[in-house]
Motif scaffolding. Structure first.
Motif, PDB file in Angstrom:
ATOM      1  N   GLY A 188       1.613  10.642 -10.940  1.00 44.85           N
ATOM      2  CA  GLY A 188       0.800  11.858 -10.948  1.00 44.85           C
ATOM      3  C   GLY A 188       1.622  13.108 -11.192  1.00 44.85           C
ATOM      4  O   GLY A 188       1.197  13.995 -11.944  1.00 44.85           O
ATOM      5  N   THR A 189       2.822  13.184 -10.592  1.00 44.42           N
ATOM      6  CA  THR A 189       3.643  14.378 -10.813  1.00 44.42           C
ATOM      7  C   THR A 189       4.086  14.475 -12.271  1.00 44.42           C
ATOM      8  O   THR A 189       4.159  15.566 -12.827  1.00 44.42           O
ATOM      9  CB  THR A 189       4.881  14.413  -9.884  1.00 44.42           C
ATOM     10  N   VAL A 190       4.360  13.330 -12.890  1.00 49.20           N
ATOM     11  CA  VAL A 190       4.758  13.342 -14.304  1.00 49.20           C
ATOM     12  C   VAL A 190       3.569  13.729 -15.184  1.00 49.20           C
ATOM     13  O   VAL A 190       3.702  14.530 -16.116  1.00 49.20           O
ATOM     14  CB  VAL A 190       5.346  11.983 -14.727  1.00 49.20           C
ATOM     15  N   LEU A 191       2.394  13.168 -14.874  1.00 52.56           N
ATOM     16  CA  LEU A 191       1.206  13.521 -15.660  1.00 52.56           C
ATOM     17  C   LEU A 191       0.882  15.010 -15.527  1.00 52.56           C
ATOM     18  O   LEU A 191       0.499  15.653 -16.506  1.00 52.56           O
ATOM     19  CB  LEU A 191       0.014  12.662 -15.224  1.00 52.56           C
ATOM     20  N   TRP A 243       0.811  -1.212   0.000  1.00 53.75           N
ATOM     21  CA  TRP A 243       0.000   0.000   0.000  1.00 53.75           C
ATOM     22  C   TRP A 243       0.848   1.267   0.000  1.00 53.75           C
ATOM     23  O   TRP A 243       0.499   2.247  -0.667  1.00 53.75           O
ATOM     24  CB  TRP A 243      -1.002  -0.024   1.158  1.00 53.75           C
ATOM     25  N   LEU A 244       1.964   1.259   0.713  1.00 50.33           N
ATOM     26  CA  LEU A 244       2.865   2.421   0.654  1.00 50.33           C
ATOM     27  C   LEU A 244       3.439   2.569  -0.750  1.00 50.33           C
ATOM     28  O   LEU A 244       3.528   3.677  -1.287  1.00 50.33           O
ATOM     29  CB  LEU A 244       3.990   2.289   1.680  1.00 50.33           C
ATOM     30  N   ASN A 245       3.821   1.442  -1.342  1.00 52.54           N
ATOM     31  CA  ASN A 245       4.352   1.476  -2.702  1.00 52.54           C
ATOM     32  C   ASN A 245       3.301   1.993  -3.683  1.00 52.54           C
ATOM     33  O   ASN A 245       3.612   2.788  -4.575  1.00 52.54           O
ATOM     34  CB  ASN A 245       4.839   0.084  -3.111  1.00 52.54           C
ATOM     35  N   ALA A 246       2.060   1.554  -3.532  1.00 45.32           N
ATOM     36  CA  ALA A 246       0.983   2.023  -4.410  1.00 45.32           C
ATOM     37  C   ALA A 246       0.821   3.538  -4.306  1.00 45.32           C
ATOM     38  O   ALA A 246       0.725   4.235  -5.330  1.00 45.32           O
ATOM     39  CB  ALA A 246      -0.332   1.328  -4.054  1.00 45.32           C
ATOM     40  N   ILE A 247       0.825   4.063  -3.088  1.00 45.04           N
ATOM     41  CA  ILE A 247       0.678   5.506  -2.885  1.00 45.04           C
ATOM     42  C   ILE A 247       1.847   6.266  -3.514  1.00 45.04           C
ATOM     43  O   ILE A 247       1.655   7.256  -4.231  1.00 45.04           O
ATOM     44  CB  ILE A 247       0.560   5.829  -1.376  1.00 45.04           C
ATOM     45  N   VAL A 248       3.065   5.782  -3.265  1.00 44.99           N
ATOM     46  CA  VAL A 248       4.255   6.466  -3.777  1.00 44.99           C
ATOM     47  C   VAL A 248       4.302   6.415  -5.305  1.00 44.99           C
ATOM     48  O   VAL A 248       4.541   7.439  -5.956  1.00 44.99           O
ATOM     49  CB  VAL A 248       5.537   5.879  -3.146  1.00 44.99           C
ATOM     50  N   VAL A 249       4.070   5.240  -5.884  1.00 40.68           N
ATOM     51  CA  VAL A 249       4.122   5.116  -7.346  1.00 40.68           C
ATOM     52  C   VAL A 249       3.028   5.965  -7.994  1.00 40.68           C
ATOM     53  O   VAL A 249       3.280   6.667  -8.981  1.00 40.68           O
ATOM     54  CB  VAL A 249       4.038   3.634  -7.786  1.00 40.68           C
ATOM     55  N   LEU A 250       1.814   5.932  -7.445  1.00 44.65           N
ATOM     56  CA  LEU A 250       0.750   6.782  -7.998  1.00 44.65           C
ATOM     57  C   LEU A 250       1.111   8.260  -7.869  1.00 44.65           C
ATOM     58  O   LEU A 250       0.833   9.057  -8.771  1.00 44.65           O
ATOM     59  CB  LEU A 250      -0.584   6.486  -7.313  1.00 44.65           C
ATOM     60  N   TRP A 293       7.868  19.315  -8.547  1.00 46.43           N
ATOM     61  CA  TRP A 293       9.105  18.542  -8.655  1.00 46.43           C
ATOM     62  C   TRP A 293       9.729  18.293  -7.298  1.00 46.43           C
ATOM     63  O   TRP A 293      10.426  17.303  -7.102  1.00 46.43           O
ATOM     64  CB  TRP A 293      10.094  19.208  -9.611  1.00 46.43           C
ATOM     65  N   GLU A 294       9.470  19.175  -6.331  1.00 48.39           N
ATOM     66  CA  GLU A 294       9.918  18.904  -4.960  1.00 48.39           C
ATOM     67  C   GLU A 294       9.208  17.660  -4.425  1.00 48.39           C
ATOM     68  O   GLU A 294       9.815  16.812  -3.776  1.00 48.39           O
ATOM     69  CB  GLU A 294       9.665  20.114  -4.064  1.00 48.39           C
ATOM     70  N   TRP A 295       7.904  17.538  -4.728  1.00 49.53           N
ATOM     71  CA  TRP A 295       7.155  16.340  -4.325  1.00 49.53           C
ATOM     72  C   TRP A 295       7.681  15.106  -5.044  1.00 49.53           C
ATOM     73  O   TRP A 295       7.755  14.018  -4.473  1.00 49.53           O
ATOM     74  CB  TRP A 295       5.657  16.524  -4.593  1.00 49.53           C
ATOM     75  N   HIS A 296       8.057  15.259  -6.306  1.00 44.37           N
ATOM     76  CA  HIS A 296       8.607  14.137  -7.070  1.00 44.37           C
ATOM     77  C   HIS A 296       9.887  13.631  -6.390  1.00 44.37           C
ATOM     78  O   HIS A 296      10.091  12.422  -6.255  1.00 44.37           O
ATOM     79  CB  HIS A 296       8.891  14.579  -8.515  1.00 44.37           C
ATOM     80  N   LEU A 297      10.708  14.553  -5.938  1.00 47.32           N
ATOM     81  CA  LEU A 297      11.949  14.186  -5.261  1.00 47.32           C
ATOM     82  C   LEU A 297      11.670  13.512  -3.912  1.00 47.32           C
ATOM     83  O   LEU A 297      12.261  12.480  -3.588  1.00 47.32           O
ATOM     84  CB  LEU A 297      12.829  15.415  -5.058  1.00 47.32           C
ATOM     85  N   ILE A 298      10.757  14.079  -3.134  1.00 48.06           N
ATOM     86  CA  ILE A 298      10.394  13.485  -1.840  1.00 48.06           C
ATOM     87  C   ILE A 298       9.860  12.061  -2.047  1.00 48.06           C
ATOM     88  O   ILE A 298      10.247  11.129  -1.348  1.00 48.06           O
ATOM     89  CB  ILE A 298       9.353  14.363  -1.106  1.00 48.06           C
TER      90      ILE A 298
END
Length: 194
Positions: free
Chosen positions: A23-26, A12-19, A69-74
């Motif tokens: 999402g940041t790329v989209l 579930w953590l992986n699902a949240i992080v990958v989504l 992009w800060e969120w993408h890095l986090i």
């Protein structure tokens, strides 16, 4: 099949992080595209009687999307942690050990897709940090460009995997592994249809 708490937490953590990463790329390619937004900025300012150079409009548009992009890095740091966590689970979580040779063709395909997922997660983590640290790593422009292009290409795997995974789990839950979805939440054993 019964999923351990350690695996379910990872899942579930992986699902949240990958989504979140997807999402940041989209967002970057959609609503926060600097090309589109710089044109909007130039047009609106011109309508207000303010002249602006294209370079300035691009700089403003890029500044608007910078927090994304800060969120993408986090989320990238979180993904790195989860990749290490998953590798540890491969060694210590014995509940996921079904011999590959005993699986039917469908299960082998599913397992292969998951191994590809793990490889893609590992690659995206390493390549993402290589791009972020390109100056410290002294990467040439050509090498950084090649890594970036491959990083973006592998990203497409997730665009296919996510809906395929969701659809496959729903179908499996309905057809043969009743309770699979709830088992990934509560940890109870799934029941197989005979």
């Amino acid at each position: 099949m019964k999923y351990t708490a350690a695996f379910r937490i990872w899942h579930w953590l992986n699902a949240i992080v990958v989504l979140g990463l997807v999402g940041t790329v989209l967002l970057r390619k959609g609503f926060l595209s600097y090309r589109t937004n710089s044109e909007i900025i130039m047009t609106k300012l011109t309508d207000m009687g303010v002249d602006i150079f294209k370079e300035d409009a691009v700089a403003i548009a890029k500044a608007i999307r910078a927090p994304m992009w800060e969120w993408h890095l986090i989320l990238g740091y979180a993904l790195a942690f989860l990749v290490v966590y998953r590798i540890a689970l491969l060694f210590f979580d014995k509940s996921q050990k079904e011999p590959f040779s005993t699986l039917n063709i469908h299960k082998k395909g599913v397992k292969a897709l998951h191994y590809i997922l793990y490889g893609a997660l590992l690659f995206m983590t390493i390549s993402g940090f290589a791009l972020y640290l390109k100056e410290a790593l002294e990467l040439t422009e050509a090498m950084a460009k090649s890594i970036k292009e491959t990083h973006e290409l592998v990203y497409n795997y997730f665009l296919f995997f996510i809906p395929l995974h969701i659809a496959g789990v729903v179908v499996a839950d309905i057809r043969e592994e009743h309770g699979m979805i709830s088992s990934m939440i509560n940890g109870r054993e799934t029941t197989k249809e005979v």
